[in-house]
Design a protein around this motif. Structure first.
Motif, short mmCIF file in Angstrom:
data_model
loop_
_atom_site.label_atom_id
_atom_site.label_comp_id
_atom_site.label_asym_id
_atom_site.label_seq_id
_atom_site.Cartn_x
_atom_site.Cartn_y
_atom_site.Cartn_z
N SER A 164 8.61 -1.41 2.16
CA SER A 164 8.34 -2.56 1.32
C SER A 164 9.39 -2.63 0.22
N GLY A 165 10.11 -3.73 0.18
CA GLY A 165 11.17 -3.82 -0.82
C GLY A 165 11.26 -5.21 -1.43
N TRP A 166 11.86 -5.28 -2.59
CA TRP A 166 11.94 -6.56 -3.28
C TRP A 166 13.24 -6.74 -4.04
N LEU A 167 13.55 -8.02 -4.27
CA LEU A 167 14.73 -8.45 -5.01
C LEU A 167 14.30 -9.68 -5.81
N TRP A 168 14.38 -9.60 -7.12
CA TRP A 168 13.89 -10.71 -7.96
C TRP A 168 14.89 -11.06 -9.04
N SER A 169 14.95 -12.34 -9.34
CA SER A 169 15.74 -12.76 -10.50
C SER A 169 15.07 -12.24 -11.76
N ALA B 275 9.98 -12.87 2.82
CA ALA B 275 9.53 -14.05 2.09
C ALA B 275 10.53 -14.43 1.01
N VAL B 276 10.61 -15.72 0.77
CA VAL B 276 11.36 -16.25 -0.36
C VAL B 276 10.34 -16.83 -1.33
N TRP B 277 10.49 -16.50 -2.59
CA TRP B 277 9.48 -16.88 -3.58
C TRP B 277 10.07 -17.71 -4.71
N LEU B 278 9.29 -18.65 -5.16
CA LEU B 278 9.53 -19.32 -6.44
C LEU B 278 8.18 -19.34 -7.14
N THR B 279 7.93 -18.31 -7.89
CA THR B 279 6.58 -18.11 -8.42
C THR B 279 6.60 -17.79 -9.91
N LYS B 280 5.43 -17.94 -10.47
CA LYS B 280 5.23 -17.64 -11.88
C LYS B 280 5.37 -16.14 -12.13
N GLU B 281 5.00 -15.37 -11.12
CA GLU B 281 5.06 -13.92 -11.25
C GLU B 281 6.36 -13.40 -10.65
N ARG B 282 6.69 -12.20 -10.98
CA ARG B 282 7.86 -11.57 -10.37
C ARG B 282 7.62 -10.06 -10.22
N ALA B 283 8.26 -9.53 -9.20
CA ALA B 283 8.31 -8.07 -9.04
C ALA B 283 6.94 -7.40 -9.09
N GLU B 284 6.01 -8.00 -8.39
CA GLU B 284 4.70 -7.37 -8.27
C GLU B 284 4.46 -7.09 -6.79
N PRO B 285 4.71 -5.87 -6.38
CA PRO B 285 4.56 -5.53 -4.96
C PRO B 285 3.13 -5.73 -4.46
N GLY B 286 3.03 -6.04 -3.18
CA GLY B 286 1.71 -6.28 -2.62
C GLY B 286 1.78 -6.52 -1.13
N PRO B 287 0.70 -7.06 -0.58
CA PRO B 287 0.56 -7.13 0.87
C PRO B 287 1.20 -8.34 1.54
N VAL B 288 1.66 -9.32 0.77
CA VAL B 288 2.20 -10.53 1.38
C VAL B 288 3.72 -10.38 1.51
N PHE B 289 4.14 -9.92 2.63
CA PHE B 289 5.56 -9.65 2.87
C PHE B 289 6.15 -8.82 1.73
N GLY B 290 5.35 -7.88 1.29
CA GLY B 290 5.84 -6.97 0.26
C GLY B 290 5.58 -7.43 -1.17
N MET C 128 0.81 -1.20 0.00
CA MET C 128 0.00 0.00 0.00
C MET C 128 0.85 1.26 0.00
N LEU C 129 1.96 1.17 0.66
CA LEU C 129 2.84 2.32 0.66
C LEU C 129 4.02 2.09 -0.26
N PHE C 130 3.81 1.16 -1.14
CA PHE C 130 4.91 0.80 -2.00
C PHE C 130 5.21 1.91 -2.99
N SER C 131 6.46 2.14 -3.19
CA SER C 131 6.88 3.10 -4.18
C SER C 131 7.33 2.34 -5.41
N LYS C 132 7.13 2.89 -6.55
CA LYS C 132 7.53 2.20 -7.77
C LYS C 132 8.98 2.47 -8.13
N LYS C 133 9.65 3.11 -7.24
CA LYS C 133 11.06 3.34 -7.49
C LYS C 133 11.75 1.99 -7.69
#
Ligand code: CA
Length: 311
Positions: A77-82, A112-127, A1-6
């Protein structure tokens, strides 16, 4: 919700440096490092990018320490994705992380650690986004509901793209496996080692929290089908409670003979060598002039380069 698209880009020639040495002492030739899904300091190249990973939101990079997904402050809220999906069938992902902050009693929420079909989509589940398709492993430090176990707690969930993560109950309704793990605020190195075999549909997680080379089994799951081409991600967020959530390194390897490694308890990685990144880091300093390690200040630069990297 407070995610920045930076967004930032990470570069990755660096991964090449260390990937070849990480398993040098490992006599198990079953492991073959995958540079496309490995990450080491200084994490970025002179273009402030990484060839194989990118990151964004509130994530910051300290080139000689970590990728900080969130700082110890509210509403991060931050992310790191392959950038690429994992195409191999049997693999092991070893990641060093650090979670901690100033809070003695109130802290959270975890990462969170993810192995998902999607990537780099910020949201409410641990970012990251909800209704994900694939595997989410939550290193949960904040107890939202009433649980029969203590926190921090590590929980695995397979998302089908429709099921919601049950945050009010810390995901317990969709729990496939989990364990209590005192990984927060450790002075010792904390690591996770995730092993998956598509051939045997099995998944195992071990965690190291106390002593080097001492791995605690967290869970082993059978009949696990990951998406065909999952992306590897690490995300974290904070709300009213907060913590630093850091990813220090990621070493992904493909396994030739998968089943033999499940239950395998030997440590495959020596302590991270600072030497491998040092030369590059000095070079990086020379290139960028006065640069104090934390390159988070490059947000504005990232905006400019953001369009370039979308493909
Ligand atoms: Ca929680």
């Amino acid at each position: 919700m407070l995610f920045s698209k930076k967004r930032f880009m990470l570069g990755a020639a660096v991964a090449l440096l260390s990937a070849t040495t990480v398993f040098a002492q490992e006599d198990d030739d079953n492991l073959q490092p995958l540079r496309t899904h490995s990450l080491y300091m200084p994490y970025i190249d002179q273009d402030l990018q990484n060839r194989w990973f990118d990151f964004g939101g509130d994530a910051l990079i300290n080139t000689n320490r970590h990728v900080r997904l969130t700082q110890d402050m509210p509403s991060q809220s931050g992310w790191l994705w392959s950038r690429l999906p994992l195409e191999v069938s049997n693999f092991q992902i070893e990641f060093e992380f650090a979670v901690g902050g100033k809070g003695d009693n109130l802290f959270g929420d975890g990462f969170a650690v993810w192995l998902t079909k999607e990537r780099a989509e910020p949201g409410p589940v641990f970012g990251s986004r909800d209704h994900f398709e694939g595997l989410g492993i939550f290193f949960d430090t904040y107890e939202n509901g009433r649980s029969p176990h203590t926190f921090p707690y590590v929980l695995a969930m397979m998302g089908d793209g429709r099921t919601k993560y049950d945050n009010d109950n810390d995901g317990s309704n969709n729990k496939l496996g989990g364990c209590e793990s005192n990984f927060r605020g450790r002075t010792e190195t904390t690591k996770g080692r995730l092993t998956y075999s598509r051939d045997t549909s099995s998944l195992n997680l071990k965690i190291q929290t106390q002593f080097w080379d001492q791995w605690d089994d967290c869970f082993t799951l059978q009949d696990i089908k990951l998406p065909e081409l999952p992306y590897l991600g690490f995300t974290a967020h904070t709300g009213e409670v907060h913590d630093n959530h850091d990813i220090v390194s990621v070493t992904t390897s493909t396994m030739v003979k998968a089943p033999q490694l499940l239950g395998h308890t030997r440590n495959t990685a020596p302590p991270p060598s600072s030497k491998s990144g040092l030369g590059w880091y000095l070079k990086f300093l020379a290139i960028s002039g006065v640069f104090v390690g934390v390159v988070a200040v490059a947000y504005n630069m990232s905006k400019k380069s953001n369009d370039m990297k979308r493909f």
